[in-house]
Every structure is written in C-alpha cells, then in structure tokens.
Design an enzyme around this catalytic site. Sequence first.
Site, PDB file in Angstrom:
ATOM      1  N   LYS A 278       0.837  -1.196   0.000  1.00 36.98           N
ATOM      2  CA  LYS A 278       0.000   0.000   0.000  1.00 36.98           C
ATOM      3  C   LYS A 278       0.872   1.245   0.000  1.00 36.98           C
ATOM      4  O   LYS A 278       1.841   1.330   0.735  1.00 36.98           O
ATOM      5  CB  LYS A 278      -0.920  -0.003   1.215  1.00 36.98           C
ATOM      6  CG  LYS A 278      -2.258  -0.663   0.974  1.00 36.98           C
ATOM      7  CD  LYS A 278      -3.278  -0.215   1.996  1.00 36.98           C
ATOM      8  CE  LYS A 278      -4.673  -0.639   1.586  1.00 36.98           C
ATOM      9  NZ  LYS A 278      -5.697  -0.112   2.503  1.00 36.98           N
ATOM     10  N   GLU A 364     -19.247  -8.586   8.581  1.00 36.67           N
ATOM     11  CA  GLU A 364     -20.330  -7.952   9.334  1.00 36.67           C
ATOM     12  C   GLU A 364     -21.316  -8.965   9.900  1.00 36.67           C
ATOM     13  O   GLU A 364     -21.818  -8.793  11.017  1.00 36.67           O
ATOM     14  CB  GLU A 364     -21.064  -6.958   8.441  1.00 36.67           C
ATOM     15  CG  GLU A 364     -20.232  -5.756   8.022  1.00 36.67           C
ATOM     16  CD  GLU A 364     -19.402  -5.992   6.772  1.00 36.67           C
ATOM     17  OE1 GLU A 364     -18.708  -5.050   6.320  1.00 36.67           O
ATOM     18  OE2 GLU A 364     -19.448  -7.122   6.239  1.00 36.67           O
ATOM     19  N   ARG A 392     -25.467  -5.529   5.517  1.00 34.82           N
ATOM     20  CA  ARG A 392     -24.894  -6.827   5.159  1.00 34.82           C
ATOM     21  C   ARG A 392     -25.166  -7.884   6.228  1.00 34.82           C
ATOM     22  O   ARG A 392     -24.875  -9.061   6.011  1.00 34.82           O
ATOM     23  CB  ARG A 392     -23.390  -6.669   4.941  1.00 34.82           C
ATOM     24  CG  ARG A 392     -23.043  -5.763   3.765  1.00 34.82           C
ATOM     25  CD  ARG A 392     -21.613  -5.265   3.802  1.00 34.82           C
ATOM     26  NE  ARG A 392     -20.630  -6.299   3.660  1.00 34.82           N
ATOM     27  CZ  ARG A 392     -20.091  -6.697   2.507  1.00 34.82           C
ATOM     28  NH1 ARG A 392     -20.451  -6.128   1.382  1.00 34.82           N
ATOM     29  NH2 ARG A 392     -19.179  -7.638   2.479  1.00 34.82           N
TER      30      ARG A 392
END
Length: 620
Positions: A278, A364, A392
């Site tokens: 990243k 979730e 979700r």
Amino acid sequence: MTELLPTIHDPSVLREYDRAQLKQLSDEVRACVLDNVSRTGGHLSSNLGTVELTVALHHVFNTPHDRLVWDVGHQTYPHKILTGRRERMPTLRQQGGISGFPQRSESEYDTFGTAHSSTSISAALGMAMAAKQKGEERHAVAIIGDGAMTAGMAFEALNNAGVSDCKLLVILNDNDMSISPPVGALNRYLAQLMSGNFYAAAKNVGKSVLRAAPPLFELAKRFEQHAKGMVVPATLFEQFGFNYVGPIDGHDIDSLVPTLENLKQLDGPQFLHVVTKKGQGYKLAEADPVAYHGPGKFDPQVGLVKPATAPKQTFTQVFGQWLCDMAGKDGRLVAITPAMREGSGMVEFQQQFPGRYHDVGIAEQHAVTFAAGLACEGLKPVVAIYSTFLQRAYDQLIHDVAIQNLPVVFALDRAGLVGADGATHAGAYDIPFVRCIPNMSIACPADEAECRALLTTAYEQSHPVTVRYPRGAGAGVVPHLTLEGLPFGKGEVRRQGTRIAILAFGTLLYPALKAADALGATVVNMRWVKPLDVDLLLQIAATHEALVTLEEGAVMGGAGSAVLEALQAAGVDRPVLQLGLPDRFIEHGDPTKLLSGAGLDASGIERSIAARFGAPESAG
C-alpha cells in the site's frame, strides 16, 4: 523520454507495448494518481499499490471483452485512468464527476459495481458461467484485496467456483492490509506463505545468478512459482479446487506479465496470489498507509499536516470517547468492529482496553452474531458499524439479536448522506429496515451532546438499540463528560410556534429551527424513532393544523411513516408533510450541496412547507 499516458484513450494500445514501456507507463500512472488525489481527496494508498497489476491486466487481457471485477472498488483509480477517464480525474468523487468506485453506468470497462467488499468472486463466476452458457470465449478476472478475503461471501464463492468448469481467474491482491491493520487466521496463513525460508533463499540465489541471462532468468522465475508450490503443498485455495500460483511480486512487471499470460492459457478455476505494498512509490504513504487511505486535499511535497486550529469534534470522536468512558465504568462492556477501527473512532479504546476490543475483519454477519454470543453470557457488546455495512448483516440482526432480545448496542456511524463516497455508502435505509424489527429501538441524536447521552441511554437498556449519527461534525454542541442518559423514548419541544409543527429526527433539527424562525412554526426534537413519543406527538397534533416530519434517511418507511402510523392508530386526522431522502440513489458530491439538492437545508425546508401549507401570516 516521450510520455505515454497522454496518448492512451483506451487500454488496447497497451497490448502493443513491450515491458520497458509498461514499466514507464506504470510510473506515469502512479504520478497521475498522486497528483489527482492530492487535489480532490480520495483513496490513495490502495491505488498506489495496484498500478503495475492494473497495467499488466490490461496488457494481457482483452478488456472490456474479458471482464475485470475489482474488489474492493477503491483500488480502481489506475484502472479508470487507463480506460478513457484520465481527463476526468480532476472531478473524482465530486458532484457530476466520476465515482471513486467502479460504476457500470460510467464505463463499459467497469463490469460490476464493487463499493462493498467481497463480492467480486461471486460476480466474476457468474460472468464466466454466463459466457460458457452463451458459447462466448472470454475470461472473467476477480481482483480481490484490502482484507476482502476475510468475508464469508468470498469463501462461499470459492466453494462454488472450485467445482465449476469455466475461465475464471481470482487474483488475491495481498497487501497485508484492509483499511485497518490486518487481523485473523487467514492473514497469519498468508504471512506464512510469504515467509518460507527455502523459497526466499531460492528466489534470491536464482535472481543473482541468472539475471545476466534473460531467458534463463525468466525460466527461473517460472520455476520459482512451482518451487513455492512444492514447499507449501495443498494450499487452502487448492483445497477449494483452484490451481494456486504464487505468491509473486505485484510490482514486478517481469513477473506479472508472463504469469498472467500463462494462466490465461489454462482451463478451469485459477488462483494467483500477488503481493503488493500500500502506498507504493510515495514514501509518506508507504510509511503510514492508514493515514493515507482516504486523505483529503494535500500537498504531495509536504504530505498530510494537522490543521492550525482544532476542528469541531466529530460524532465519531464523541462515540470513541464515550466508549472509553463507559468501559472504564462498566467492566462488562466489549467493543466490536468489522475492520473499521480508525473510521469508527476505536483506536484509543483498543489501546486502553485491548482485551475487550474485537476487530473481526470484514465480516459484518459474524460481527453481529459474535456480539449476540457475548450478550448471552452477560457481557454488554457495542457494535461500531457504518449504517451502510449493517445492511450486510440483516438476517443476523433479526434472527440472532432481535428474536432473542439481546442487549446489544449498535453505534451506526455515517447515517444519512456521506458525500464523496456516494450512493453505495449512504446510510439512508437504517431507519426503515430497523424499525420494522420487533424488540429493536432507534435513537437519533440531534447533536454531539445528545449523541453521548443517547449512547448511555441505549447502553442502559435490556434490549437491542441502535444509535444513528452522521459522518463529520454537527452543530458543535460540546458533550458533558458525565455518563448521564436522556429519558428513553421521549422527545422535547425546542421552539414553540403556531399552526405548523416540525417533527425533527436527528441532526436536521438545526436547519428546522432556522426554517421555523421564518415560518413561525413549532419545532419538536423527537430523538427517538422507536419507541416513538406518541404522547408528545398527540399533544402536538391536537394543538397544530399540520405536521411536518424531517429526517436524513429514506422517506419510504422512515420516521415520517412511523408518525403517520401512530396518528392513524389513534384516529387523528392531520395533514402530514414527510421530508427526507427521496426514492432514488443520491450520488457522490459535497454533503452540504447534496442535502440542499434534496431540499433538506433550512431554505429547502421552508420552501417545501410554504408550498404545501402556504406562507405564514407572520413569523416569530
């Protein structure tokens, strides 16, 4: 050196480039990403990490005939730059501009919208099987990264794909990061794949001995992948029925291109594990990828700087402070986040109470049922989750929490419009989908002080409660540092007027007060959608000619609908104007302008009321 990027209007030209040109192009794309994000804000670290992978994919595959499905979608800026949208990058995430995520309506190269994570393998498998059924020769490639492999849906798709005969390639973009630092057993497993001493030694020796002989070096790089397979046989992904290749360096064009070309020739489900960094190529983002995950505007030469004056406290910060304070008072409190430690304001809590902090990854559904299990044993779980992500876990909310009436607090951040992230992240639907569930309650604080107080009220209940609050700061009302709650299910009159009463749910109380000054209207801070303060409602209905409900959420099935239902049940006939988010998806843009466009600023509220009920005879 002649710049390549300005001449690229679609990726077909990349297929004629040699590897030296692909490397040059990668550098130009990376510079373009950094320049544009620094001007508009947006997702930076993840996009700097996918540059070479994006270039290699468009070089090897015949896009858009071959389908690329990006997951999570905030790693697609290089893809957008190479697919005809470079000149529109200055409009990124701005009203009327291009989205920060893949969007089918925006480009034929955006084959699937992926702003929520872990959907790519399912979608790409569907595309691959559709091609097979229609007799079309095409590849489907799912690029999944940023922790999205921790979600159960990704493994459901792998389980299905592993027994499917189609041209599917899954690429795991392994950058050892989600949005927050990585968690869980899968991350440890991937780390083990990367840390084999034999593999590392063989790789380094092969490169040093054979670099002078390019054909042999290429052969050695291919052997390297097979050697890795021998060192770590029967990987997790092979058990799912995939041909596993990797891990390879996701920033090395000389590794990516031949590997992708080889995999393109193979039949059946393929799995490529690439390792990226990243923030690659921008030292500040490499050093702190979390801070540069989604920055606002900044000077690339300087980096992120703290503002000279302290900004107003955000609702997220109010929640984070309350969480620490309540945990200090009550040892039963445990906090759960699905991979959103920073976004949900839980960094300080993790530092102070590491044994009571649980980051479950991008999962979730698991987060909600995990909270239910904790509550069954007498603990008091607080689930910090964005409104859009609670969608979700809807079955778990009903089946595992509400039916069993367990005392779980849901801190719903990003309720209402969210600005630059657009329709996919808007918290527009939580009031309708929560209030229809028995045993659930919904609190809507009007400002920062009420947010802290209503979190305490929610925590004191013996049943599940959601507290919804928006992104950013509100009216700037400084919370009291006590842990005193407000009356459960009770509202208050904030302005006494005549004829018309505005019933405000949440932070739109403050524009309602401004509009009421011009209209001479009463303003009620309702605070609770469920239980609705019916006594106060009937009192207001008895003394006013008309009512207006106001909410930053979907009008259909929302708080206004709750008011109408209550009036009907009581046999009260009063005209009611419902103001809230319309029945359409509201795209990205400045939050203030978006609210104004929906008629939810003070002047818009005033206009709507005057249009429906007529201008006031006098104000005050």
